[in-house]
Design a protein around this motif. Structure first.
Motif, PDB file in Angstrom:
ATOM      1  N   TRP A 186      -3.932   8.850   0.031  1.00 30.09           N
ATOM      2  CA  TRP A 186      -3.692   8.024   1.210  1.00 30.09           C
ATOM      3  C   TRP A 186      -2.402   8.435   1.885  1.00 30.09           C
ATOM      4  O   TRP A 186      -1.434   8.758   1.225  1.00 30.09           O
ATOM      5  N   TYR A 208       0.627   5.201   7.506  1.00 27.31           N
ATOM      6  CA  TYR A 208       0.891   5.446   8.919  1.00 27.31           C
ATOM      7  C   TYR A 208       1.490   4.241   9.610  1.00 27.31           C
ATOM      8  O   TYR A 208       1.746   4.284  10.828  1.00 27.31           O
ATOM      9  N   TYR A 229      -0.260   0.143   6.131  1.00 23.51           N
ATOM     10  CA  TYR A 229      -1.510   0.722   6.627  1.00 23.51           C
ATOM     11  C   TYR A 229      -1.630   2.159   6.119  1.00 23.51           C
ATOM     12  O   TYR A 229      -0.705   2.947   6.253  1.00 23.51           O
ATOM     13  N   LYS A 266      -4.282   5.700   5.737  1.00 24.98           N
ATOM     14  CA  LYS A 266      -5.502   6.437   6.061  1.00 24.98           C
ATOM     15  C   LYS A 266      -5.797   7.388   4.914  1.00 24.98           C
ATOM     16  O   LYS A 266      -4.889   7.908   4.270  1.00 24.98           O
ATOM     17  N   SER A 274      -6.282  10.637   3.352  1.00 23.58           N
ATOM     18  CA  SER A 274      -5.813  11.963   3.754  1.00 23.58           C
ATOM     19  C   SER A 274      -6.473  13.074   2.964  1.00 23.58           C
ATOM     20  O   SER A 274      -6.147  14.243   3.143  1.00 23.58           O
ATOM     21  N   LYS A 328      -9.789   3.541   6.067  1.00 22.14           N
ATOM     22  CA  LYS A 328      -8.430   3.021   6.139  1.00 22.14           C
ATOM     23  C   LYS A 328      -8.297   1.911   5.115  1.00 22.14           C
ATOM     24  O   LYS A 328      -9.278   1.304   4.708  1.00 22.14           O
TER      25      LYS A 328
END
Length: 289
Positions: A150, A153, A167, A169, A171, A179
């Motif tokens: 993750w 962001y 938060y 995303k 990766s 998310k």
DNA sequence: CGAATTTGACCGGCGC
DNA sequence: GCGCCGGTCAAATTCG
């Protein structure tokens, strides 16, 4: 579980040089008694595991049925605000993240008028799951180890909870739309609530890693739970968001959690390690005599 | 030095 | 229309 091999340890121990013969006889008797007791305990544990595994298989099928029926609204407590970006993320993605999950309520709950005004509302509800993980209250990292990679962001302090919400995303794959939001529970600071949105369009980066961290989660209707295996032993976190779960639901949940644990290879390994460790410990204790 | 994280600014939906 | 608020962006900063 091979008891014969365990019984052989008495022979090995007997072969050890002992200073006094009387003591060795006493020791041998005590050892035999202890071994028979531990063997019986081990046998009982084996039987319990067998029963639990059977229950798991049975209940897993029920859970699969249950989740397939409720997959579109699993533990989703939608807030009043949903952003267009989320909608686009869910709808515009070509990776079929919602393909199977959108069937169901979207047809029955929305009229043609609604579909013209809010055609994508139902999509938002798809594939949102919530996982509760117990961590150290002093740990402010907001990291939930689930085996995926993750990238953080953003972080916000929301109005309803003084704890910051992070938060992330996924990766691992550039195109992965998943998310997650991580925030400490307002009621229990030692519980971290991770909300996952979307579905990974790639395989798990490392199942071994996932097993090593051993976070298992499942959501049952309004009640979600998670299990965490660590060196200190398994912990289970319940999110009883449902005001008053019936005894039947509680019992069902308990059984499913138990069966979930027994199916977990890591849990079995932990059990095996604990049992074998107990034998070693007891052998060490008797050797000291 | 590149990757990851932090953090303030900005965007856009929603309620009034 | 305006302000609130959750979510996202991206420059700055930190870390390995």
């Amino acid at each position: 579980m091979e008891f014969s091999s365990l019984m052989n340890t008495s022979f090995d121990l007997n072969a050890k040089p002992l200073r006094i013969i009387d003591e060795s006889l006493l020791l041998r008797g005590a050892l035999m008694e202890e071994l028979s007791r531990v063997s019986a305990e081990n046998k009982k544990l084996t039987e319990m595991l067998t029963v639990m595994c059977e229950n798991y298989t049975q209940l897993r099928n029920q859970l699969m049925e249950h989740t397939s029926k409720n997959s579109t609204g699993v533990d989703n407590t939608p807030t009043s605000r949903k952003r267009k970006a989320e909608i686009n993320m869910n709808n515009g993605n070509n990776n079929n993240i919602n393909g199977t999950e959108n069937v169901g309520p979207s047809e029955s709950s929305s009229s043609d008028e609604d579909s013209s005004k809010k055609p994508k509302e139902e999509l938002i509800k798809a594939k949102i799951s919530r996982v509760h993980v117990r961590t150290e209250a002093s740990d402010t990292s907001l990291i939930v180890k689930d085996g995926y990679q993750w990238r953080k962001y953003g972080q916000k302090v929301t109005r309803d909870n003084p704890s910051p919400r992070a938060y992330f995303k996924c990766s691992f794959a550039p195109t992965c739309p998943v998310k997650k939001k991580v925030q400490r529970s307002i009621e229990d600071q030692s519980i971290v609530v991770a909300t996952y949105e979307g579905e990974h369009n790639h395989s798990h980066p490392s199942k071994l890693d996932a097993n090593s961290t051993s976070n298992r989660s499942m959501t049952l209707g309004n009640v979600s739970c998670s299990t965490t295996l660590s060196s200190s032993g398994p912990t289970i976190t319940l999110d009883l968001t449902k005001p008053n779960p019936s005894p039947q639901e509680t019992r069902s949940l308990r059984e499913q959690m138990a069966s979930q644990l027994t199916k977990d290879p890591s849990f079995k390994a932990a059990i095996a390690a604990a049992i074998s460790g107990k034998f070693v410990q007891q052998n060490n204790q008797t050797e000291k005599w």
